[in-house]
Motif scaffolding. Structure first.
Motif, PDB file in Angstrom:
ATOM      1  N   TYR A   1      -8.347  -6.948   6.044  1.00  0.00           N
ATOM      2  CA  TYR A   1      -9.340  -6.451   5.092  1.00  0.00           C
ATOM      3  C   TYR A   1     -10.736  -6.532   5.690  1.00  0.00           C
ATOM      4  O   TYR A   1     -11.491  -5.555   5.656  1.00  0.00           O
ATOM      5  CB  TYR A   1      -9.277  -7.269   3.805  1.00  0.00           C
ATOM      6  CG  TYR A   1     -10.366  -6.933   2.822  1.00  0.00           C
ATOM      7  CD1 TYR A   1     -10.222  -5.880   1.936  1.00  0.00           C
ATOM      8  CD2 TYR A   1     -11.551  -7.678   2.779  1.00  0.00           C
ATOM      9  CE1 TYR A   1     -11.222  -5.560   1.032  1.00  0.00           C
ATOM     10  CE2 TYR A   1     -12.555  -7.368   1.880  1.00  0.00           C
ATOM     11  CZ  TYR A   1     -12.385  -6.312   1.011  1.00  0.00           C
ATOM     12  OH  TYR A   1     -13.381  -6.001   0.119  1.00  0.00           O
TER      13      TYR A   1
ATOM     14  N   LEU B   1     -10.435   0.373  -0.305  1.00  0.00           N
ATOM     15  CA  LEU B   1      -9.994  -0.736   0.544  1.00  0.00           C
ATOM     16  C   LEU B   1      -9.560  -1.925  -0.306  1.00  0.00           C
ATOM     17  O   LEU B   1      -8.547  -2.572  -0.005  1.00  0.00           O
ATOM     18  CB  LEU B   1     -11.137  -1.136   1.483  1.00  0.00           C
ATOM     19  CG  LEU B   1     -10.832  -2.144   2.584  1.00  0.00           C
ATOM     20  CD1 LEU B   1      -9.783  -1.589   3.535  1.00  0.00           C
ATOM     21  CD2 LEU B   1     -12.098  -2.476   3.334  1.00  0.00           C
TER      22      LEU B   1
ATOM     23  N   LYS C   1      -8.286  -1.803  -3.293  1.00  0.00           N
ATOM     24  CA  LYS C   1      -6.982  -1.471  -3.871  1.00  0.00           C
ATOM     25  C   LYS C   1      -5.879  -1.562  -2.830  1.00  0.00           C
ATOM     26  O   LYS C   1      -4.768  -2.007  -3.126  1.00  0.00           O
ATOM     27  CB  LYS C   1      -7.015  -0.080  -4.497  1.00  0.00           C
ATOM     28  CG  LYS C   1      -7.817  -0.059  -5.783  1.00  0.00           C
ATOM     29  CD  LYS C   1      -7.845   1.318  -6.391  1.00  0.00           C
ATOM     30  CE  LYS C   1      -8.723   1.273  -7.643  1.00  0.00           C
ATOM     31  NZ  LYS C   1      -8.878   2.590  -8.244  1.00  0.00           N
ATOM     32  N   LYS C   2      -6.176  -1.142  -1.608  1.00  0.00           N
ATOM     33  CA  LYS C   2      -5.179  -1.201  -0.537  1.00  0.00           C
ATOM     34  C   LYS C   2      -4.718  -2.628  -0.292  1.00  0.00           C
ATOM     35  O   LYS C   2      -3.528  -2.884  -0.061  1.00  0.00           O
ATOM     36  CB  LYS C   2      -5.779  -0.605   0.748  1.00  0.00           C
ATOM     37  CG  LYS C   2      -4.865  -0.688   1.947  1.00  0.00           C
ATOM     38  CD  LYS C   2      -5.546  -0.105   3.174  1.00  0.00           C
ATOM     39  CE  LYS C   2      -4.669  -0.268   4.409  1.00  0.00           C
ATOM     40  NZ  LYS C   2      -5.335   0.259   5.605  1.00  0.00           N
ATOM     41  N   TYR C   3      -5.641  -3.575  -0.341  1.00  0.00           N
ATOM     42  CA  TYR C   3      -5.319  -4.977  -0.077  1.00  0.00           C
ATOM     43  C   TYR C   3      -5.110  -5.773  -1.377  1.00  0.00           C
ATOM     44  O   TYR C   3      -5.003  -6.993  -1.334  1.00  0.00           O
ATOM     45  CB  TYR C   3      -6.398  -5.620   0.785  1.00  0.00           C
ATOM     46  CG  TYR C   3      -6.304  -5.181   2.224  1.00  0.00           C
ATOM     47  CD1 TYR C   3      -5.463  -5.844   3.114  1.00  0.00           C
ATOM     48  CD2 TYR C   3      -7.019  -4.095   2.686  1.00  0.00           C
ATOM     49  CE1 TYR C   3      -5.364  -5.448   4.428  1.00  0.00           C
ATOM     50  CE2 TYR C   3      -6.928  -3.684   3.999  1.00  0.00           C
ATOM     51  CZ  TYR C   3      -6.090  -4.358   4.868  1.00  0.00           C
ATOM     52  OH  TYR C   3      -5.987  -3.958   6.184  1.00  0.00           O
TER      53      TYR C   3
END
Length: 88
Positions: free
Chosen positions: A12, A79, A81-83
């Motif tokens: 992240y 980003l 939301k991705k992590y």
């Protein structure tokens, strides 16, 4: 902000740092490049009644910076939301 693992946290922050540095590079290129280095070339073009080099030095760099803030917000939210560290 809580990560599931150290690998996710490192990933992240690596992506976030790359995003910030990329956006700062764009802003530096616009403000320094267009406002100082390329001013003579850009001054041959007129924009809204002003020489384009002058406009970039006085106003354009600020507009680009504000636009980059909105780009950062959108990319940072994606980003998050991705992590899976986004706000609910």
């Amino acid at each position: 902000m809580s990560f599931e693992s150290n690998e996710k946290a490192e990933g992240y922050w690596r992506e976030n740092l790359r995003l910030v540095l990329g956006l700062l590079a764009i802003w530096a290129a616009v403000s320094f490049g267009c406002g100082i280095l390329l001013v003579d070339v850009l001054n041959e073009v007129h924009f809204m009644g002003f020489k384009l080099g002058f406009w970039f030095a006085q106003q354009g760099a600020m507009y680009v910076f504000v636009a980059l803030i909105f780009v950062y917000v959108a990319k940072a939210n994606a980003l998050d939301k991705k992590y899976d560290v986004h706000e609910d």
